[in-house]
Design an enzyme around this catalytic site. Structure first.
Site, mmCIF file in Angstrom:
data_model
loop_
_atom_site.group_PDB
_atom_site.id
_atom_site.type_symbol
_atom_site.label_atom_id
_atom_site.label_comp_id
_atom_site.label_asym_id
_atom_site.label_seq_id
_atom_site.Cartn_x
_atom_site.Cartn_y
_atom_site.Cartn_z
ATOM 1 N N PRO A 2 3.501 13.050 6.291
ATOM 2 C CA PRO A 2 2.473 13.784 7.035
ATOM 3 C C PRO A 2 2.999 15.143 7.494
ATOM 4 C CG PRO A 2 2.625 11.514 7.789
ATOM 5 C CD PRO A 2 3.795 11.743 6.885
ATOM 6 N N GLU A 3 2.251 16.187 7.205
ATOM 7 C CA GLU A 3 2.614 17.527 7.649
ATOM 8 C C GLU A 3 1.718 17.894 8.826
ATOM 9 O OE1 GLU A 3 2.900 20.199 4.251
ATOM 10 O OE2 GLU A 3 3.480 18.542 2.948
#
Length: 280
Positions: A2-3
């Site tokens: 996840p960014e």
């Protein structure tokens, strides 16, 4: 992994679902998820009866602001939070269970068990090792153009590696680095300190554009990412190069290639992001 856009989507969902609720107690099923305090019994004792006052984010980190503490959560590769009724069976990938005062549970799940949670005193979060060295958020209010340009011109490494460096800009990961560089028409292996004024401005605007769109779309779902409502992101529908090896560039029709830059799989258009840039 996840960014920033995915973590922001998780944050907003959790705020709507659990803000203001008290944590009655916590069950830890995999001790290594808890980074601080190292004594799991102390973690359980401290968090008991703490109220979730708000949920923030810094880069890729979630920050749960409790009555007396801040819980810093790094999802790493595949960490995720779920809100479940206490009668829903616990999956084998559930590692931490926060029992809430309304009878529901906030569950932390992580297939790879790479995620980490730290519980620290309120008002010390900005000095915490995971937060202190983070660069500005990729929004116009905090990412100052002149500072950004000066930072890049000091970097004697590839622009792809520079975008992934969380001390330069917080929250950009592999997916968005590829998309930003495509938008800016800059080859990912170009050395950051060789960019000229026009390219620096174009790159700056590409960062704001791509990250802004991704946040609005709720992030990108490539494999297992879901937000707190169990919803997937939709930015994958807007990807131009990431994961598109062998497909036609949407801008010029050239076949998209994949290489390795900064030890990461990297997608680019060899025409729009010409390798001739590398001899500058």
């Amino acid at each position: 992994m996840p960014e920033l856009p995915e973590v922001e989507s998780v944050r907003t969902g959790l705020e709507k679902l659990i803000k203001g609720l008290k944590i009655k107690q916590v069950t830890v099923l995999w001790d290594r998820i808890i980074a601080e305090p190292s004594d799991i019994r102390l973690f359980k004792e401290k968090i008991k009866n703490q109220r979730i006052e708000s949920i923030g984010r810094r880069g890729k980190f979630l920050l749960f602001f409790l009555t007396d503490y801040v819980m810093i959560s790094h999802l790493r590769m595949e960490g995720k939070y779920r809100i479940e009724s206490n009668d829903v069976p616990i999956s084998k990938h559930t590692h931490v269970i926060f029992e809430l005062e309304d009878g529901r549970e906030l569950r932390y799940l992580d297939v790879r068990k790479f995620g980490r949670i730290s519980l620290i005193p309120r008002d010390t979060e900005l000095a915490h090792a995971s937060i202190a060295k983070l660069g500005p958020e990729p929004v116009r209010e905090t990412l100052v153009l002149e500072t950004f340009k000066n930072q890049l011109l000091k970097r004697k490494k590839t622009i792809k590696a520079t975008l992934l460096d969380q001390t330069v800009i917080a929250g950009i990961g592999n997916i968005y680095a590829d998309e930003i560089l495509f938008e800016a028409k800059i080859h990912p292996a170009r050395m950051a300190n060789t960019l000229i004024e026009r390219e620096l401005i174009t790159l700056y605007e590409a960062i704001l554009l791509v990250m802004g769109k991704a946040v609005k779309a709720g992030g990108t779902t490539i494999r297992t990412y879901q937000n707190a409502f169990g919803e997937t992101g939709s930015y994958q529908s807007f990807l131009n190069v990431y994961g598109k090896k062998g497909q036609s560039c949407p801008r010029c029709g050239t076949t998209i290639e994949k290489t390795k830059v900064a030890q990461r799989g990297t997608h680019y258009c060899p025409n729009c992001q010409s390798e001739s840039q590398l001899i500058r």
